[in-house]
Design a protein around this motif. Sequence first.
Motif, PDB file in Angstrom:
ATOM      1  N   VAL A 139       0.771  -2.656   1.690  1.00  0.00           N
ATOM      2  CA  VAL A 139      -0.333  -2.419   2.626  1.00  0.00           C
ATOM      3  C   VAL A 139      -1.638  -2.819   1.960  1.00  0.00           C
ATOM      4  O   VAL A 139      -2.457  -3.524   2.545  1.00  0.00           O
ATOM      5  CB  VAL A 139      -0.383  -0.940   3.045  1.00  0.00           C
ATOM      6  CG1 VAL A 139      -1.533  -0.676   3.994  1.00  0.00           C
ATOM      7  CG2 VAL A 139       0.954  -0.527   3.658  1.00  0.00           C
ATOM      8  N   THR A 140      -1.830  -2.361   0.723  1.00  0.00           N
ATOM      9  CA  THR A 140      -3.031  -2.704  -0.027  1.00  0.00           C
ATOM     10  C   THR A 140      -2.806  -2.390  -1.504  1.00  0.00           C
ATOM     11  O   THR A 140      -1.863  -1.679  -1.858  1.00  0.00           O
ATOM     12  CB  THR A 140      -4.259  -1.924   0.505  1.00  0.00           C
ATOM     13  OG1 THR A 140      -5.451  -2.421  -0.106  1.00  0.00           O
ATOM     14  CG2 THR A 140      -4.141  -0.443   0.226  1.00  0.00           C
ATOM     15  N   THR A 141      -3.649  -2.921  -2.337  1.00  0.00           N
ATOM     16  CA  THR A 141      -3.670  -2.582  -3.761  1.00  0.00           C
ATOM     17  C   THR A 141      -5.106  -2.230  -4.131  1.00  0.00           C
ATOM     18  O   THR A 141      -6.046  -2.692  -3.481  1.00  0.00           O
ATOM     19  CB  THR A 141      -3.187  -3.747  -4.647  1.00  0.00           C
ATOM     20  OG1 THR A 141      -4.028  -4.880  -4.432  1.00  0.00           O
ATOM     21  CG2 THR A 141      -1.743  -4.109  -4.344  1.00  0.00           C
ATOM     22  N   TYR A 142      -5.262  -1.394  -5.167  1.00  0.00           N
ATOM     23  CA  TYR A 142      -6.602  -1.018  -5.615  1.00  0.00           C
ATOM     24  C   TYR A 142      -6.547  -0.640  -7.084  1.00  0.00           C
ATOM     25  O   TYR A 142      -5.482  -0.324  -7.622  1.00  0.00           O
ATOM     26  CB  TYR A 142      -7.191   0.102  -4.752  1.00  0.00           C
ATOM     27  CG  TYR A 142      -6.309   1.309  -4.561  1.00  0.00           C
ATOM     28  CD1 TYR A 142      -5.258   1.306  -3.648  1.00  0.00           C
ATOM     29  CD2 TYR A 142      -6.533   2.469  -5.295  1.00  0.00           C
ATOM     30  CE1 TYR A 142      -4.455   2.423  -3.470  1.00  0.00           C
ATOM     31  CE2 TYR A 142      -5.739   3.592  -5.116  1.00  0.00           C
ATOM     32  CZ  TYR A 142      -4.697   3.550  -4.207  1.00  0.00           C
ATOM     33  OH  TYR A 142      -3.905   4.652  -4.033  1.00  0.00           O
TER      34      TYR A 142
ATOM     35  N   ASP B 177      -6.580   5.796   2.299  1.00  0.00           N
ATOM     36  CA  ASP B 177      -5.949   6.360   3.491  1.00  0.00           C
ATOM     37  C   ASP B 177      -5.345   5.248   4.341  1.00  0.00           C
ATOM     38  O   ASP B 177      -5.987   4.233   4.592  1.00  0.00           O
ATOM     39  CB  ASP B 177      -6.974   7.130   4.324  1.00  0.00           C
ATOM     40  CG  ASP B 177      -7.347   8.457   3.680  1.00  0.00           C
ATOM     41  OD1 ASP B 177      -6.526   9.002   2.928  1.00  0.00           O
ATOM     42  OD2 ASP B 177      -8.465   8.929   3.940  1.00  0.00           O
ATOM     43  N   VAL B 178      -4.118   5.474   4.796  1.00  0.00           N
ATOM     44  CA  VAL B 178      -3.439   4.506   5.656  1.00  0.00           C
ATOM     45  C   VAL B 178      -2.809   5.245   6.830  1.00  0.00           C
ATOM     46  O   VAL B 178      -2.652   6.458   6.798  1.00  0.00           O
ATOM     47  CB  VAL B 178      -2.347   3.713   4.900  1.00  0.00           C
ATOM     48  CG1 VAL B 178      -2.942   2.938   3.741  1.00  0.00           C
ATOM     49  CG2 VAL B 178      -1.240   4.641   4.422  1.00  0.00           C
TER      50      VAL B 178
ATOM     51  N   VAL C 131       1.978  -0.390   8.997  1.00  0.00           N
ATOM     52  CA  VAL C 131       1.062   0.493   8.268  1.00  0.00           C
ATOM     53  C   VAL C 131      -0.159  -0.316   7.848  1.00  0.00           C
ATOM     54  O   VAL C 131      -0.036  -1.395   7.269  1.00  0.00           O
ATOM     55  CB  VAL C 131       1.750   1.101   7.031  1.00  0.00           C
ATOM     56  CG1 VAL C 131       0.772   1.976   6.255  1.00  0.00           C
ATOM     57  CG2 VAL C 131       2.983   1.894   7.432  1.00  0.00           C
ATOM     58  N   ARG C 132      -1.337   0.221   8.180  1.00  0.00           N
ATOM     59  CA  ARG C 132      -2.588  -0.458   7.832  1.00  0.00           C
ATOM     60  C   ARG C 132      -3.547   0.551   7.202  1.00  0.00           C
ATOM     61  O   ARG C 132      -3.449   1.748   7.453  1.00  0.00           O
ATOM     62  CB  ARG C 132      -3.245  -1.051   9.082  1.00  0.00           C
ATOM     63  CG  ARG C 132      -2.446  -2.174   9.706  1.00  0.00           C
ATOM     64  CD  ARG C 132      -3.173  -2.749  10.918  1.00  0.00           C
ATOM     65  NE  ARG C 132      -2.476  -3.904  11.445  1.00  0.00           N
ATOM     66  CZ  ARG C 132      -1.524  -3.833  12.373  1.00  0.00           C
ATOM     67  NH1 ARG C 132      -1.170  -2.681  12.872  1.00  0.00           N
ATOM     68  NH2 ARG C 132      -0.930  -4.931  12.803  1.00  0.00           N
ATOM     69  N   THR C 133      -4.495   0.032   6.416  1.00  0.00           N
ATOM     70  CA  THR C 133      -5.539   0.903   5.886  1.00  0.00           C
ATOM     71  C   THR C 133      -6.396   1.360   7.044  1.00  0.00           C
ATOM     72  O   THR C 133      -6.640   0.609   7.990  1.00  0.00           O
ATOM     73  CB  THR C 133      -6.403   0.171   4.840  1.00  0.00           C
ATOM     74  OG1 THR C 133      -6.930  -1.009   5.426  1.00  0.00           O
ATOM     75  CG2 THR C 133      -5.586  -0.192   3.619  1.00  0.00           C
TER      76      THR C 133
END
Length: 107
Positions: free
Chosen positions: A80-83, A91-92, A100-102
């Motif tokens: 979905v994302t990386t950080y 939060d997703v 699933v999205r941020t």
Amino acid sequence: MLLIHCPYCQEERPELEFRNAGEAHVERPRNIAEISDDEFEKFFFIRTNPKGVAYERWRHIHGCGRFFNAVRDTVSDKFVTTYKAGEPRVDVARDADGIVRTKGAAQ
Ligand SMILES: [Zn+2]
């Protein structure tokens, strides 16, 4: 081939460059010498292992070598994302289409 975005290199690189390092946001107890065996077991061994949204640590082992966090949908196996490590949990939410999205992101 699955591509993973490294938040430090700012590039999508092949999954072969990365290594999964377990669950993200597992906080080490400050008083670890004083906690009970049950508390230590919970910290050291017990992981959520969810079906769906998982927060994971990854390391860009054949790149910058740095650890970062990722949100992955274990059902679709899509990131979905990386950080960056140390940044707050992102939060997703799963949208009506099942993806699933941020939250707040227009992707
Ligand atoms: Zn990197």
